[in-house]
Design a protein around this motif. Sequence first.
Motif, PDB file in Angstrom:
ATOM      1  N   PHE A  24       0.882  -1.209  -0.036  1.00 46.84           N
ATOM      2  CA  PHE A  24       0.017   0.054   0.222  1.00 46.84           C
ATOM      3  C   PHE A  24       0.751   1.250  -0.008  1.00 46.84           C
ATOM      4  O   PHE A  24       0.567   1.956  -0.815  1.00 46.84           O
ATOM      5  CB  PHE A  24      -0.860   0.030   1.225  1.00 46.84           C
ATOM      6  CG  PHE A  24      -1.590   1.252   1.714  1.00 46.84           C
ATOM      7  CD1 PHE A  24      -2.377   1.991   0.934  1.00 46.84           C
ATOM      8  CD2 PHE A  24      -0.847   2.013   2.503  1.00 46.84           C
ATOM      9  CE1 PHE A  24      -2.905   3.386   1.269  1.00 46.84           C
ATOM     10  CE2 PHE A  24      -1.402   3.197   2.984  1.00 46.84           C
ATOM     11  CZ  PHE A  24      -2.290   3.728   2.250  1.00 46.84           C
ATOM     12  N   LEU A  25       1.796   1.153   0.875  1.00 49.79           N
ATOM     13  CA  LEU A  25       2.606   2.543   1.176  1.00 49.79           C
ATOM     14  C   LEU A  25       3.348   2.857  -0.155  1.00 49.79           C
ATOM     15  O   LEU A  25       3.636   3.754  -0.735  1.00 49.79           O
ATOM     16  CB  LEU A  25       3.488   2.444   2.194  1.00 49.79           C
ATOM     17  CG  LEU A  25       4.184   3.748   2.847  1.00 49.79           C
ATOM     18  CD1 LEU A  25       2.993   4.776   3.221  1.00 49.79           C
ATOM     19  CD2 LEU A  25       5.136   3.303   4.185  1.00 49.79           C
ATOM     20  N   ILE A  26       4.274   1.834  -0.635  1.00 49.61           N
ATOM     21  CA  ILE A  26       5.160   2.040  -1.816  1.00 49.61           C
ATOM     22  C   ILE A  26       4.416   2.253  -2.897  1.00 49.61           C
ATOM     23  O   ILE A  26       4.649   3.259  -3.892  1.00 49.61           O
ATOM     24  CB  ILE A  26       5.891   0.657  -1.995  1.00 49.61           C
ATOM     25  CG1 ILE A  26       6.787   0.529  -0.871  1.00 49.61           C
ATOM     26  CG2 ILE A  26       6.658   0.754  -3.442  1.00 49.61           C
ATOM     27  CD1 ILE A  26       7.614  -0.736  -0.759  1.00 49.61           C
ATOM     28  N   ALA A  27       3.193   1.592  -3.275  1.00 50.89           N
ATOM     29  CA  ALA A  27       2.099   2.217  -4.273  1.00 50.89           C
ATOM     30  C   ALA A  27       1.885   3.431  -4.533  1.00 50.89           C
ATOM     31  O   ALA A  27       1.985   4.123  -5.379  1.00 50.89           O
ATOM     32  CB  ALA A  27       0.915   0.972  -4.408  1.00 50.89           C
ATOM     33  N   ASN A  28       1.464   4.116  -2.994  1.00 54.66           N
ATOM     34  CA  ASN A  28       1.293   5.501  -3.080  1.00 54.66           C
ATOM     35  C   ASN A  28       2.306   6.445  -3.488  1.00 54.66           C
ATOM     36  O   ASN A  28       2.226   7.314  -4.095  1.00 54.66           O
ATOM     37  CB  ASN A  28       0.772   5.661  -1.581  1.00 54.66           C
ATOM     38  CG  ASN A  28      -0.895   5.353  -1.657  1.00 54.66           C
ATOM     39  OD1 ASN A  28      -1.739   6.332  -1.911  1.00 54.66           O
ATOM     40  ND2 ASN A  28      -1.037   4.272  -1.172  1.00 54.66           N
ATOM     41  N   ILE A  82       3.527  12.920   6.173  1.00 55.12           N
ATOM     42  CA  ILE A  82       2.186  12.336   6.353  1.00 55.12           C
ATOM     43  C   ILE A  82       2.101  10.908   6.920  1.00 55.12           C
ATOM     44  O   ILE A  82       1.026  10.584   7.436  1.00 55.12           O
ATOM     45  CB  ILE A  82       1.259  12.685   5.114  1.00 55.12           C
ATOM     46  CG1 ILE A  82      -0.261  12.471   5.363  1.00 55.12           C
ATOM     47  CG2 ILE A  82       1.651  11.548   4.062  1.00 55.12           C
ATOM     48  CD1 ILE A  82      -0.661  13.649   6.584  1.00 55.12           C
ATOM     49  N   ALA A  83       2.799  10.172   6.726  1.00 55.78           N
ATOM     50  CA  ALA A  83       2.743   8.515   6.756  1.00 55.78           C
ATOM     51  C   ALA A  83       2.471   8.576   8.180  1.00 55.78           C
ATOM     52  O   ALA A  83       1.518   7.393   8.225  1.00 55.78           O
ATOM     53  CB  ALA A  83       4.283   7.960   6.666  1.00 55.78           C
ATOM     54  N   ALA A  84       2.820   9.188   9.257  1.00 58.76           N
ATOM     55  CA  ALA A  84       2.180   8.608  10.763  1.00 58.76           C
ATOM     56  C   ALA A  84       1.307   9.476  11.406  1.00 58.76           C
ATOM     57  O   ALA A  84       1.045   9.465  12.300  1.00 58.76           O
ATOM     58  CB  ALA A  84       3.576   8.408  11.513  1.00 58.76           C
ATOM     59  N   ILE A 220      16.173  11.722  -1.308  1.00 59.34           N
ATOM     60  CA  ILE A 220      14.899  10.815  -1.851  1.00 59.34           C
ATOM     61  C   ILE A 220      14.578   9.773  -1.058  1.00 59.34           C
ATOM     62  O   ILE A 220      13.334   9.328  -0.574  1.00 59.34           O
ATOM     63  CB  ILE A 220      14.531  11.164  -3.319  1.00 59.34           C
ATOM     64  CG1 ILE A 220      14.532  12.674  -3.949  1.00 59.34           C
ATOM     65  CG2 ILE A 220      13.295  10.543  -3.916  1.00 59.34           C
ATOM     66  CD1 ILE A 220      14.607  12.745  -5.486  1.00 59.34           C
ATOM     67  N   VAL A 221      15.772   9.018  -1.109  1.00 59.62           N
ATOM     68  CA  VAL A 221      15.791   7.476  -0.678  1.00 59.62           C
ATOM     69  C   VAL A 221      15.620   7.638   0.806  1.00 59.62           C
ATOM     70  O   VAL A 221      14.862   6.820   1.321  1.00 59.62           O
ATOM     71  CB  VAL A 221      16.907   6.820  -1.253  1.00 59.62           C
ATOM     72  CG1 VAL A 221      17.139   5.491  -0.525  1.00 59.62           C
ATOM     73  CG2 VAL A 221      17.201   6.627  -2.624  1.00 59.62           C
ATOM     74  N   ALA A 225      12.289   5.888   2.948  1.00 55.36           N
ATOM     75  CA  ALA A 225      12.863   4.888   3.856  1.00 55.36           C
ATOM     76  C   ALA A 225      12.131   5.409   5.231  1.00 55.36           C
ATOM     77  O   ALA A 225      11.631   4.526   5.963  1.00 55.36           O
ATOM     78  CB  ALA A 225      14.259   4.748   4.125  1.00 55.36           C
ATOM     79  N   VAL A 226      12.415   6.559   5.563  1.00 54.72           N
ATOM     80  CA  VAL A 226      11.647   6.931   6.837  1.00 54.72           C
ATOM     81  C   VAL A 226      10.285   7.205   6.776  1.00 54.72           C
ATOM     82  O   VAL A 226       9.422   6.900   7.925  1.00 54.72           O
ATOM     83  CB  VAL A 226      12.052   8.560   7.030  1.00 54.72           C
ATOM     84  CG1 VAL A 226      11.468   9.159   8.176  1.00 54.72           C
ATOM     85  CG2 VAL A 226      13.568   8.711   7.322  1.00 54.72           C
ATOM     86  N   ALA A 227       9.581   7.340   5.715  1.00 57.37           N
ATOM     87  CA  ALA A 227       8.074   7.018   5.558  1.00 57.37           C
ATOM     88  C   ALA A 227       7.677   5.718   5.836  1.00 57.37           C
ATOM     89  O   ALA A 227       6.611   5.445   6.520  1.00 57.37           O
ATOM     90  CB  ALA A 227       7.612   7.496   4.076  1.00 57.37           C
ATOM     91  N   ILE A 228       8.154   4.709   5.451  1.00 55.03           N
ATOM     92  CA  ILE A 228       8.112   3.300   5.521  1.00 55.03           C
ATOM     93  C   ILE A 228       8.166   2.808   7.159  1.00 55.03           C
ATOM     94  O   ILE A 228       7.330   2.166   7.697  1.00 55.03           O
ATOM     95  CB  ILE A 228       8.977   2.385   4.664  1.00 55.03           C
ATOM     96  CG1 ILE A 228       8.679   2.588   3.209  1.00 55.03           C
ATOM     97  CG2 ILE A 228       8.598   0.969   5.102  1.00 55.03           C
ATOM     98  CD1 ILE A 228       9.353   1.830   2.278  1.00 55.03           C
TER      99      ILE A 228
END
Length: 257
Positions: A24-28, A82-84, A220-221, A225-228
């Motif tokens: 879900f997260l990577i697709a977004n 926004i992830a968390a 960017i990477v 990574a932090v978003a995940i």
Amino acid sequence: MFITQRALYEVRERPSKVYSWKAFLIANIVVEIPYQVLTGILAYACYYYPVVGVQSSSRQGLVLLFTIQLFIYASAFAHMTIAAMPDAQAAAAIVVLLTMMSTIFSGVLQTRIALPGFWVFMYYVSPFTYWIAGIVATMLHDRPVDCSATEVLSFNPTPNMTCAEYLAPLAGKAQGTLQNPFDSQGCRYCAFSVADQYLAGADIFWKDRWRNWGIMWAYIVFDIAVAIALYYMFRVKGGSLKGLLSRRKVKTQAVSS
């Protein structure tokens, strides 16, 4: 958009185990990249040729890459914030704070050597330090500088000498330009001849343009990574850092026993 998709996923898809949170997260994140590339191309076409003009193909191409990269970075940065977060308003407050700090310490408003000692590290941490340096060096390399009347150093030479003859001993040593070499009074000296000399005072160098482009990809990477990691910590496992740590402690005690 992300909050809406996240709400649907956490209420519907995640309980039914249709697909994992990682998908879900990577697709977004990935689905936005083509749109960011298109937006970057449109922005480049709107400002580059009217403002900078036609340059060599290698420089035009690199500026285009920097422009596209900025939009991709913005997307990755937005997902990281926004992830968390529970809502867009909370994430927006963090975005404004981090963006302001990145801009203030990027070396534009204040050069690195003008920053107080404690804050110099922010110059190196800010992603805009590398993006601005890269795109500015690419666009302004070898561009001639013509000082205005208020920017030149005015002086009179020794009698019976032209301005060029008076400054002849400094030939090859000074970096500037003498605007009226054949006059015998009112000599006008511009401290710079090309933009690179001015940019060097802000630690912006033509030779670092590709290095800066590569460093921006590292940011960017890192944002992705932090978003995940944040989504895993706060939306998958614990809901809070305290809860995550306590759960890990319980697991450790169980293993020990």
